[in-house]
Design a protein around this motif. Structure first.
Motif, short mmCIF file in Angstrom:
data_model
loop_
_atom_site.label_atom_id
_atom_site.label_comp_id
_atom_site.label_asym_id
_atom_site.label_seq_id
_atom_site.Cartn_x
_atom_site.Cartn_y
_atom_site.Cartn_z
N LEU A 25 -5.62 33.63 21.04
CA LEU A 25 -4.60 33.45 20.22
C LEU A 25 -3.59 34.81 19.92
O LEU A 25 -2.06 33.79 20.06
CB LEU A 25 -5.34 33.56 18.96
N ILE A 26 -4.19 36.23 19.65
CA ILE A 26 -2.71 37.15 19.64
C ILE A 26 -1.73 36.81 21.10
O ILE A 26 -1.00 36.52 20.28
CB ILE A 26 -3.45 38.45 20.05
N VAL A 27 -2.47 37.05 21.72
CA VAL A 27 -1.71 36.67 23.12
C VAL A 27 -0.39 35.18 23.04
O VAL A 27 0.51 36.20 23.04
CB VAL A 27 -2.22 36.95 24.53
N LEU A 28 -0.68 34.15 22.42
CA LEU A 28 -0.11 33.24 22.59
C LEU A 28 0.68 33.22 21.58
O LEU A 28 1.63 32.45 21.14
CB LEU A 28 -0.86 32.31 22.08
N LEU A 33 6.35 33.54 19.52
CA LEU A 33 7.37 34.37 18.97
C LEU A 33 8.46 34.78 19.95
O LEU A 33 9.22 34.66 19.19
CB LEU A 33 6.52 35.31 18.20
N ILE A 34 7.62 35.48 20.31
CA ILE A 34 9.03 35.84 21.49
C ILE A 34 10.01 34.98 22.38
O ILE A 34 11.25 34.65 22.08
CB ILE A 34 8.95 36.67 22.84
N LYS A 35 9.14 33.81 22.40
CA LYS A 35 10.40 32.44 23.23
C LYS A 35 10.87 32.06 21.93
O LYS A 35 12.32 31.49 22.34
CB LYS A 35 8.99 31.53 23.84
N GLU A 36 10.18 31.58 20.69
CA GLU A 36 11.10 30.90 19.91
C GLU A 36 12.27 31.81 19.51
O GLU A 36 13.38 31.57 18.60
CB GLU A 36 10.56 30.89 18.49
N PHE A 283 4.94 42.21 15.41
CA PHE A 283 4.67 43.84 16.35
C PHE A 283 4.57 44.98 15.63
O PHE A 283 3.54 45.87 15.90
CB PHE A 283 5.96 44.36 16.99
N VAL A 284 5.07 45.34 14.48
CA VAL A 284 5.56 46.66 13.73
C VAL A 284 3.47 46.55 13.01
O VAL A 284 2.77 47.53 13.04
CB VAL A 284 5.96 46.61 12.40
#
Lengths: 305, 253
Positions: A25-28, A33-36, A283-284
């Motif tokens: 879940l965390i990885v996905l 988030l990166i993709k969007e 991230f933070v």
């Protein structure tokens, strides 16, 4: 016999999958988030984090004012909460009787469990009027020469956000600091006392000094909570995209801007900019949490006898 | 000529309702080593924790009777326990240097508690204490490293140096070698023999050979009562009480 063995194996597999899911879940979430936020990255790059214009009309997005809002409201919260929390933690670990300690610990965990919207409601209808009518004019009268206390006292502003956050993170910081203080072994306390230290001196040399790292971890965990807190802050901070040194000025945080604007985000770039803020928050807070847990763990485990 | 430094008189002690010491009286002679022996749970640790008033920090702990230090009862109302603890130092079972302090600071901390500000004085006292504890040669190049990086035996000598820095008159050792290897143990025992020149020493020990090696006087406690007290030699070779003999022979404990 064979059946039992099978049941064990099945149970093991199921739990293993469940454990894996939480990690997945965390990885996905991170990948999503990166993709969007890709569109925003290609348009604004890292400049996003150092520009403060946030204008959907001309499709210009920069997160600096929200970063500023998050940092200042959280630091303000720490400034208020840390002394109080450490006081609570010291009292609970060093002075309170066993019964009182148990009672107060339950109260603390109840406080931590109150939905944040309730804090927000209280903030709007109780805290803000008190700030506007009494506390802010009073602060202005005494410290008005400082830029932090200038401008029209409004009540729904940076100060309100800081105060609400300080209340919300106090249970976290105090209960973890208490655990850290209690993990200081008895033989260090006795070493201090045996040198002729008073109780307070003993606390300084044996408890505080030994627990320092873990307490810093507790504070960072509180900071992570403050930065991520959304509902209550959105309700009291005033939601203005500006950077002002005055604590009486409405502001906005990374979390509050997402909560406030996701419904109005009609263009792809707008949505992507919000996701980029989400990615930043993610991230933070993850980094802060990992760092904090590491500090707390390394202090409390080290002295386990 | 024997001079009594410390006199334990009719001392009883409790944890809540549980009485762990029953009317114990022992004289402790100046510049001698007194060993306290007895099976686990006989109250030996409690006894020495009564001598620096550390017993009373445990909630619901209680003490009755007297401990006379140079003739003055340390349980008198006008006596400050903090002052007692400065005169009566203590070394614990587990080496317990402060983990976030350097070797130097561990020894200096007691002086700083006493308000000593003079850096030169602190420096020289720390070095002297480390020398007296037989540790200086081993650590002189790493005074500013953490004390917890030392070996167990070195840590224990560091704790002894920390105590010595306060110039105590009496030093209590609570099973100081039970966590140490034989070589470290031998060093601590040599040190105790050296330290008695200037200090009065009481050592609690599980190890009868140790008691025989370092002490001049021995007290045997059993179930909170003093069974026998006398010259170590006579306790070990010609005990008067049957219980003592049984313990010395290793029949229980």
């Amino acid at each position: 016999m064979g059946n039992k063995n099978f049941a064990d194996k099945l149970f093991f597999s199921v739990t293993k999958v469940a454990a894996f899911i939480s990690f997945a879940l965390i990885v996905l979430l991170f990948i999503m988030l990166i993709k969007e936020s890709g569109l925003s990255f290609s348009k604004f790059g890292l400049r996003f984090f150092i520009t403060k214009v946030w204008d959907p009309v001309v499709e210009q997005y920069g997160a600096l004012s929200f970063i500023y809002g998050s940092v200042i409201s959280s630091l303000l919260a720490l400034l208020i909460s840390v002394p109080i929390s450490l006081g609570i933690a010291l009292f609970l670990s060093e002075f309170a009787s066993k019964k009182l300690k148990e009672f107060l610990s339950i109260i603390m965990s109840l406080l931590a469990g109150i939905p944040s919207v309730i804090y927000g409601l209280w903030g709007i209808f109780v805290l803000a009027p008190i700030l506007r009518n009494y506390i802010e004019p009073f602060l202005q009268k005494i410290f008005g020469f400082l830029i932090f206390f200038q401008g029209e006292p409004y009540g729904l502003d940076m100060l309100a956000a800081g105060i609400i956050l300080s209340i919300m993170i106090t249970p976290t910081i105090s209960s973890i600091s208490k655990d850290v203080f209690e993990s200081v072994p008895r033989n260090l306390r006795e070493a201090g006392l045996a040198l002729g230290a008073t109780k307070w001196e003993m606390i300084k040399i044996a408890v505080l000094k030994t627990a320092k790292q873990g307490v810093i971890g507790a504070i960072i965990l509180g900071l992570g909570r403050a930065i991520g807190e959304t509902m209550a802050v959105t309700m009291v901070i005033g939601n203005v995209h500006e950077i002002s040194l005055s604590l009486f000025h409405p502001s906005a945080t990374l979390a509050s801007v997402i909560a406030n604007e996701f419904a109005e985000a009609t263009t792809d770039l707008y949505v992507s900019a919000l996701f980029k803020i989400g990615l930043t928050l993610f991230f933070v807070t993850v980094i802060l949490n990992i760092f904090a847990k590491f500090l707390i763990y390394s202090t409390t485990k080290k002295y386990k006898v | 000529m024997l001079e009594t430094k410390l006199e334990i008189k009719n001392l009883s002690a409790w944890y809540s309702e549980h009485q762990v010491l029953k009317n114990v009286s022992i004289p402790i002679y100046k510049n001698k080593v007194a060993a306290i022996i007895g099976p686990s749970g006989c109250g030996k640790s409690t006894l020495i924790r009564c001598i620096n008033r550390l017993h009373e920090i445990v909630p619901n702990a209680k003490v009755e009777g007297q401990v006379l230090l140079d003739g003055k009862n340390i349980y008198d109302i006008d006596v400050d326990p903090m002052e007692v603890r400065k005169k009566v130092g203590m070394v614990f079972q587990q080496p317990n240097p402060f983990p976030t302090m350097t070797i130097f600071d561990n020894v200096a901390v007691g002086l700083k508690l006493n308000g000593v500000k003079d850096k030169k004085l602190i420096q020289s006292t720390v070095i002297n204490a480390l020398k007296e504890a037989g540790l200086y040669e081993e650590v002189k190049d790493k005074l500013h490293h953490y004390g917890t990086h030392l070996s167990g035996g070195q840590q224990q000598r560091l704790c002894i140096a920390r105590t010595l820095a306060l110039r105590p008159e009496v030093i209590l050792f609570d099973e100081p070698c039970s966590a140490l290897d034989p070589i470290s143990t031998a060093k601590i025992e040599d040190l105790i023999l050296e330290l008695k020149k200037n200090h009065t020493i009481i050592i609690v020990t599980h190890n009868l050979q140790q008691a025989a090696r370092v002490s001049e006087y021995t007290a045997f406690l059993y179930l909170g009562e003093l069974i026998e007290f006398g010259l170590t030699e006579s306790i070990f070779t010609a005990p008067k009480m049957k219980k003592t003999e049984e313990y010395i022979m290793g029949r229980f404990g």
